[in-house]
Design a protein around this motif. Structure first.
Motif, PDB file in Angstrom:
ATOM      1  N   GLU A   1      -1.660  12.586  -8.603  1.00 48.61           N
ATOM      2  CA  GLU A   1      -2.359  13.819  -8.255  1.00 48.61           C
ATOM      3  C   GLU A   1      -1.481  15.047  -8.480  1.00 48.61           C
ATOM      4  O   GLU A   1      -1.962  16.112  -8.843  1.00 48.61           O
TER       5      GLU A   1
ATOM      6  N   ARG B   1       0.268   4.133  -2.619  1.00 46.00           N
ATOM      7  CA  ARG B   1      -0.012   5.515  -2.207  1.00 46.00           C
ATOM      8  C   ARG B   1       0.958   6.476  -2.883  1.00 46.00           C
ATOM      9  O   ARG B   1       0.590   7.591  -3.277  1.00 46.00           O
ATOM     10  N   GLU B   2       2.212   6.041  -3.050  1.00 40.03           N
ATOM     11  CA  GLU B   2       3.194   6.903  -3.710  1.00 40.03           C
ATOM     12  C   GLU B   2       2.798   7.153  -5.165  1.00 40.03           C
ATOM     13  O   GLU B   2       2.897   8.285  -5.665  1.00 40.03           O
TER      14      GLU B   2
ATOM     15  N   VAL C   1      -6.916   2.660  -8.990  1.00 35.59           N
ATOM     16  CA  VAL C   1      -5.961   3.726  -9.312  1.00 35.59           C
ATOM     17  C   VAL C   1      -5.604   3.681 -10.797  1.00 35.59           C
ATOM     18  O   VAL C   1      -5.487   4.720 -11.468  1.00 35.59           O
TER      19      VAL C   1
ATOM     20  N   TYR D   1       0.831  -1.215   0.000  1.00 36.40           N
ATOM     21  CA  TYR D   1       0.000   0.000   0.000  1.00 36.40           C
ATOM     22  C   TYR D   1       0.860   1.258   0.000  1.00 36.40           C
ATOM     23  O   TYR D   1       0.446   2.307  -0.513  1.00 36.40           O
ATOM     24  N   ALA D   2       2.045   1.185   0.595  1.00 40.31           N
ATOM     25  CA  ALA D   2       2.923   2.363   0.589  1.00 40.31           C
ATOM     26  C   ALA D   2       3.317   2.727  -0.836  1.00 40.31           C
ATOM     27  O   ALA D   2       3.329   3.906  -1.224  1.00 40.31           O
TER      28      ALA D   2
ATOM     29  N   GLU E   1      -0.186   7.034  -6.377  1.00 40.28           N
ATOM     30  CA  GLU E   1      -1.371   7.887  -6.382  1.00 40.28           C
ATOM     31  C   GLU E   1      -1.008   9.350  -6.115  1.00 40.28           C
ATOM     32  O   GLU E   1      -1.566  10.277  -6.728  1.00 40.28           O
ATOM     33  N   SER E   2      -0.046   9.585  -5.235  1.00 34.76           N
ATOM     34  CA  SER E   2       0.383  10.954  -4.938  1.00 34.76           C
ATOM     35  C   SER E   2       1.038  11.589  -6.158  1.00 34.76           C
ATOM     36  O   SER E   2       0.810  12.771  -6.467  1.00 34.76           O
TER      37      SER E   2
ATOM     38  N   ASN F   1      -7.863  -2.103  -5.239  1.00 36.95           N
ATOM     39  CA  ASN F   1      -7.395  -0.726  -5.102  1.00 36.95           C
ATOM     40  C   ASN F   1      -6.390  -0.375  -6.197  1.00 36.95           C
ATOM     41  O   ASN F   1      -6.366   0.751  -6.699  1.00 36.95           O
TER      42      ASN F   1
END
Length: 476
Positions: free
Chosen positions: A399, A392-393, A442, A388-389, A395-396, A438
């Motif tokens: 964005e 999340r990276e 993404v 997940y880390a 996804e960041s 997930n």
């Protein structure tokens, strides 16, 4: 029926092997703690005995030497080597025990100092057999002296005679001195000598001695030879009850009529005698398992009937002058544990001396075992959650718009391939499928932004990729 391919079989075993690995790793700290405590307890208790033990016996040809060889054979069956130490007799055996040059030894009653030897750490493994006080003399001596019935019946009748009282290390001279003192005789009233038993027997037969005092079990070859020699006579202790009252370490026994030779009616009548009780003594420093082995061997070697005792009269703990060790008392008076009948000695000994430690470890480990399920859960879920880390990276960066969408898409594809190789138990499959969904969400979002920003050709390629990823999502 379609045969299972090797690759499919390996894939099906992979989750099971992974689960077993997780269980072992989760239980690792508990197993290491328990193993460390068990090793420390083993080192502290030292349950397995040394492979060699020293047994002090008497001179060659004596009953002690004969019994020593039989003990050595009995312990050899348990792979214990018994080193036999030849000595002058019981007193010398006791000296070896006191100095630590022997671990076990035969010592007759009246030799040990109950207070000093107890403080020195010498214990009894049980009393083994009677050792009568044999006073042999030449028959022609009694006839020449014109004694009543042609026999000697009192120690006072030995005044002025050449009498052998064995070697100093045998302890016989000390006992004879006590017997003479009760008869108001001094050692100087007799012509005493200290020859070894075999030499004394030869000198007695050749007429160089008038009498010889021996203290030995009837198994000794010299005793049986002298009893059958028509030129020799055995003095009867008609006052044996009185002697035993003055010297408590002495017992009253009787040599039964005909016990030496029934056909020849030898002896022709019962002969009252005095006897000491020989015990098997050991040092407290001697390994408990070795003391137990000697006590168990004594049951087999001395449990039968003899000239002066019935079956199962020996070994016993009733006549011991020194404290009886726990091993001797358990072997003689207790009931052997059930496992002793089925397990070899080393295994039974290990179980007997370690069961309390093992039980204590189990009591300690049960509360600590509660940490195993959380550790197992954490280990299994961490294989899923650690990705997940990275998600999340991605996804960041999506964005922030700092990276090209094609590079982000390749990274998501790689992340999806990695998660498809993760194996988890079925009970944790929900977390794995959630991660895959997930990742798909993404990627769908990224491809949607790319379709809005790109041209027709780009949109066509994006559509194919999206269809492919959608199919992957459905497979998940």
């Amino acid at each position: 029926m379609t045969p299972i391919q090797p690759r499919e079989a390996t894939r099906s075993l992979r989750p099971l092997l992974q689960t077993l690995r997780d269980l072992v790793v989760s239980m690792g700290p508990l197993l290491l703690l328990g193993g460390g405590l068990l090793v420390a307890a083993y080192w502290w208790l030292d349950p397995q005995p040394p492979r060699q033990v020293k047994l002090a016996t008497g001179p060659a040809g004596s009953a002690y030497a004969s019994f020593g060889e039989r003990y050595a054979k009995a312990l050899a069956r348990e792979r214990i080597q018994v080193q036999l130490i030849a000595t002058e007799g019981a007193l010398d055996d006791l000296a070896h025990l006191r100095t630590g040059t022997a671990d076990v030894g035969f010592v007759r009653g009246g030799m040990a100092d109950a207070v000093a030897d107890t403080e020195a750490g010498i214990v009894s493994l049980g009393s083994l057999f009677y050792e009568p006080v044999w006073v042999f003399y030449r028959r022609d001596l009694a006839i020449a002296r014109r004694q009543p019935g042609g026999t000697l019946q009192h120690l006072t009748q030995l005044r002025g005679l050449r009498v052998n009282v064995d070697q100093d290390g045998s302890g016989v001279p000390q006992i004879v001195e006590k017997l003479l003192a009760l008869n108001q005789l001094r050692p100087t009233d007799l012509q005493l000598s200290n020859l070894a038993p075999d030499a004394a027997g030869e000198a007695l037969r050749q007429g160089r001695l008038d009498a010889a005092v021996l203290i030995s079990a009837p198994q000794a070859g010299l005793i049986r030879t002298l009893l059958r020699d028509p030129a020799m006579a055995l003095m009867a202790f008609e006052q044996n009850e009185a002697y035993s009252r003055h010297l408590p370490f002495l017992s009253t026994v009787s040599l039964p009529r005909g016990v030496v030779d029934l056909a020849a009616d030898l002896p022709p009548q019962d002969v009252p005698l005095l006897a000491t009780t020989t015990a098997l003594l050991a040092r407290e420093q001697t390994h408990p398992a070795l003391r137990q082995l000697f006590a168990q061997a004594a049951l087999g070697l001395h449990g039968g009937a003899g000239w002066f005792n019935g079956a199962r009269d020996f070994p016993n703990t009733r006549t011991s002058e020194l404290p009886v060790s726990a091993e001797g008392d358990r072997a003689i008076n207790g009931t052997p544990p059930a496992w002793a009948r089925y397990l070899p000695f080393w295994a039974g000994n290990l179980l007997e001396r370690m069961w309390l430690v093992v039980g204590g470890l189990l009591v300690l480990m049960l509360p600590l075992s509660r940490v195993v399920p959380p550790l197992y859960t954490f280990r299994v879920r961490s294989r899923v959650f650690r990705w997940y880390a990275r998600l999340r990276e991605v996804e960041s960066r999506l964005e922030a718009g700092t990276d090209e969408r094609e590079a982000l898409l390749d990274e998501l594809d790689e992340l999806d391939r990695v998660t498809h190789r993760i194996a988890v138990p079925l009970s944790y499959a929900e977390e794995l499928y959630a991660l895959r969904n997930n990742i798909f969400a993404v990627r769908k979002r990224l491809m949607g932004q790319r379709a809005r920003a790109g041209g027709p050709a780009d949109r066509q390629g994006t559509g194919r990729r999206a269809a492919c990823q959608a199919n992957d999502g459905q497979n998940i």
